[in-house]
Write a protein that holds these residues in place. Structure first.
Motif, PDB file in Angstrom:
ATOM      1  N   PHE A  78      -7.987 -10.215  -2.476  1.00 15.47           N
ATOM      2  CA  PHE A  78      -7.839  -9.326  -1.335  1.00 15.47           C
ATOM      3  C   PHE A  78      -9.089  -9.383  -0.473  1.00 15.47           C
ATOM      4  CE2 PHE A  78      -5.632  -7.508  -5.031  1.00 15.47           C
ATOM      5  CZ  PHE A  78      -4.327  -7.609  -4.583  1.00 15.47           C
ATOM      6  N   ALA A  79      -8.961  -8.891   0.762  1.00 14.21           N
ATOM      7  CA  ALA A  79     -10.069  -8.922   1.718  1.00 14.21           C
ATOM      8  C   ALA A  79     -10.293  -7.522   2.299  1.00 14.21           C
ATOM      9  CB  ALA A  79      -9.752  -9.900   2.844  1.00 14.21           C
ATOM     10  N   ILE A  80     -11.453  -7.339   2.904  1.00 14.98           N
ATOM     11  CA  ILE A  80     -11.740  -6.088   3.588  1.00 14.98           C
ATOM     12  C   ILE A  80     -10.692  -5.900   4.692  1.00 14.98           C
ATOM     13  CG2 ILE A  80     -13.397  -4.942   5.119  1.00 14.98           C
ATOM     14  CD1 ILE A  80     -15.596  -6.229   3.360  1.00 14.98           C
ATOM     15  N   GLY A  81     -10.103  -4.708   4.726  1.00 16.06           N
ATOM     16  CA  GLY A  81      -9.047  -4.404   5.692  1.00 16.06           C
ATOM     17  C   GLY A  81      -7.647  -4.484   5.112  1.00 16.06           C
ATOM     18  N   ASP A  82      -7.497  -5.089   3.936  1.00 12.67           N
ATOM     19  CA  ASP A  82      -6.177  -5.163   3.301  1.00 12.67           C
ATOM     20  C   ASP A  82      -5.764  -3.800   2.764  1.00 12.67           C
ATOM     21  OD1 ASP A  82      -6.060  -7.879   3.769  1.00 12.67           O
ATOM     22  OD2 ASP A  82      -6.347  -8.470   1.683  1.00 12.67           O
ATOM     23  N   VAL A  83      -4.475  -3.489   2.888  1.00  9.66           N
ATOM     24  CA  VAL A  83      -3.915  -2.270   2.329  1.00  9.66           C
ATOM     25  C   VAL A  83      -3.282  -2.647   0.988  1.00  9.66           C
ATOM     26  CG1 VAL A  83      -2.245  -0.400   2.647  1.00  9.66           C
ATOM     27  CG2 VAL A  83      -3.522  -1.286   4.613  1.00  9.66           C
ATOM     28  N   VAL A  84      -3.706  -1.927  -0.055  1.00 11.13           N
ATOM     29  CA  VAL A  84      -3.272  -2.236  -1.422  1.00 11.13           C
ATOM     30  C   VAL A  84      -2.836  -0.947  -2.114  1.00 11.13           C
ATOM     31  CG1 VAL A  84      -4.760  -4.266  -1.662  1.00 11.13           C
ATOM     32  CG2 VAL A  84      -5.664  -2.008  -2.247  1.00 11.13           C
ATOM     33  N   LEU A 129      -4.736  -4.037  -8.811  1.00  8.76           N
ATOM     34  CA  LEU A 129      -4.286  -3.893  -7.433  1.00  8.76           C
ATOM     35  C   LEU A 129      -3.166  -4.862  -7.094  1.00  8.76           C
ATOM     36  CD1 LEU A 129      -7.661  -3.496  -5.493  1.00  8.76           C
ATOM     37  CD2 LEU A 129      -5.985  -1.719  -6.032  1.00  8.76           C
ATOM     38  N   VAL A 130      -2.279  -4.410  -6.242  1.00 11.65           N
ATOM     39  CA  VAL A 130      -1.231  -5.256  -5.671  1.00 11.65           C
ATOM     40  C   VAL A 130      -1.157  -4.941  -4.176  1.00 11.65           C
ATOM     41  CG1 VAL A 130       0.143  -5.458  -7.786  1.00 11.65           C
ATOM     42  CG2 VAL A 130       0.602  -3.582  -6.201  1.00 11.65           C
ATOM     43  N   THR A 131      -0.652  -5.881  -3.412  1.00 12.23           N
ATOM     44  CA  THR A 131      -0.456  -5.644  -1.982  1.00 12.23           C
ATOM     45  C   THR A 131       0.509  -4.490  -1.804  1.00 12.23           C
ATOM     46  OG1 THR A 131      -0.818  -7.981  -1.527  1.00 12.23           O
ATOM     47  CG2 THR A 131       0.321  -6.719   0.164  1.00 12.23           C
ATOM     48  N   ASP A 132       0.230  -3.622  -0.848  1.00 10.46           N
ATOM     49  CA  ASP A 132       1.093  -2.472  -0.605  1.00 10.46           C
ATOM     50  C   ASP A 132       2.354  -2.932   0.114  1.00 10.46           C
ATOM     51  OD1 ASP A 132       2.298  -0.088  -0.033  1.00 10.46           O
ATOM     52  OD2 ASP A 132       0.645   0.729   1.109  1.00 10.46           O
ATOM     53  N   SER A 133       3.498  -2.717  -0.524  1.00 12.22           N
ATOM     54  CA  SER A 133       4.765  -3.153   0.059  1.00 12.22           C
ATOM     55  C   SER A 133       5.174  -2.296   1.253  1.00 12.22           C
ATOM     56  CB  SER A 133       5.857  -3.145  -1.007  1.00 12.22           C
ATOM     57  OG  SER A 133       6.023  -1.838  -1.519  1.00 12.22           O
ATOM     58  N   VAL A 134       4.631  -1.082   1.353  1.00 14.51           N
ATOM     59  CA  VAL A 134       4.956  -0.210   2.482  1.00 14.51           C
ATOM     60  C   VAL A 134       4.312  -0.767   3.747  1.00 14.51           C
ATOM     61  CG1 VAL A 134       4.679   2.104   3.439  1.00 14.51           C
ATOM     62  CG2 VAL A 134       5.213   1.811   1.022  1.00 14.51           C
TER      63      VAL A 134
END
Length: 126
Positions: A25-31, A92-97
């Motif tokens: 993940f990177a800075i700015g990613d929603v997780v 952590l996982v990527t936020d699907s919302v």
């Protein structure tokens, strides 16, 4: 493998880490957290665990993450509150919302939310 050292004020000690670490993940990613019910936006990344030993030991042993992976600082939100969270990559996982995060400090770090992620304020970049 080449190693690097840096002082972590949060841990109160010098941290030894690989010179290169691959983060998902990177800075700015929603997780969102894989186990607990909260989500957030990443505002900082440590290449390995860089918090206090007391914090780490407080995590129940059966769910305690490995120290040798990236750890992410999140402006987090849940149904009950907004807070800063420190979470291992494995949790952590990527936020699907993929909607904006309502944490009150988001606008101190980020300009706007676009295409599922936040853009870091220019004043926050090197």
């Amino acid at each position: 493998m080449e190693r690097a050292q840096y002082f972590s004020a949060q841990a109160g000690r010098t941290i030894d880490a690989p010179r290169r670490v691959k983060s998902r993940f990177a800075i700015g990613d929603v997780v969102k957290h894989r186990v607990f019910d909260f989500r957030g936006v990443i505002f900082d990344i440590d290449p390995v665990f860089a918090n206090s030993d007391e914090w780490y030991e407080a995590i129940p042993e059966d769910i305690r993450p490995d120290r040798n992976q990236p750890f992410y600082h999140l402006l987090a939100e849940s149904d009950e509150s907004d807070y800063v969270a420190y979470v291992s990559q494995q949790n952590l996982v990527t936020d699907s919302v993929s909607g904006p995060v309502s944490h009150p400090d988001v606008h101190q770090y980020f300009e706007h939310f676009e295409n599922g992620r936040y853009r870091l304020r220019r004043s926050m970049t090197h």
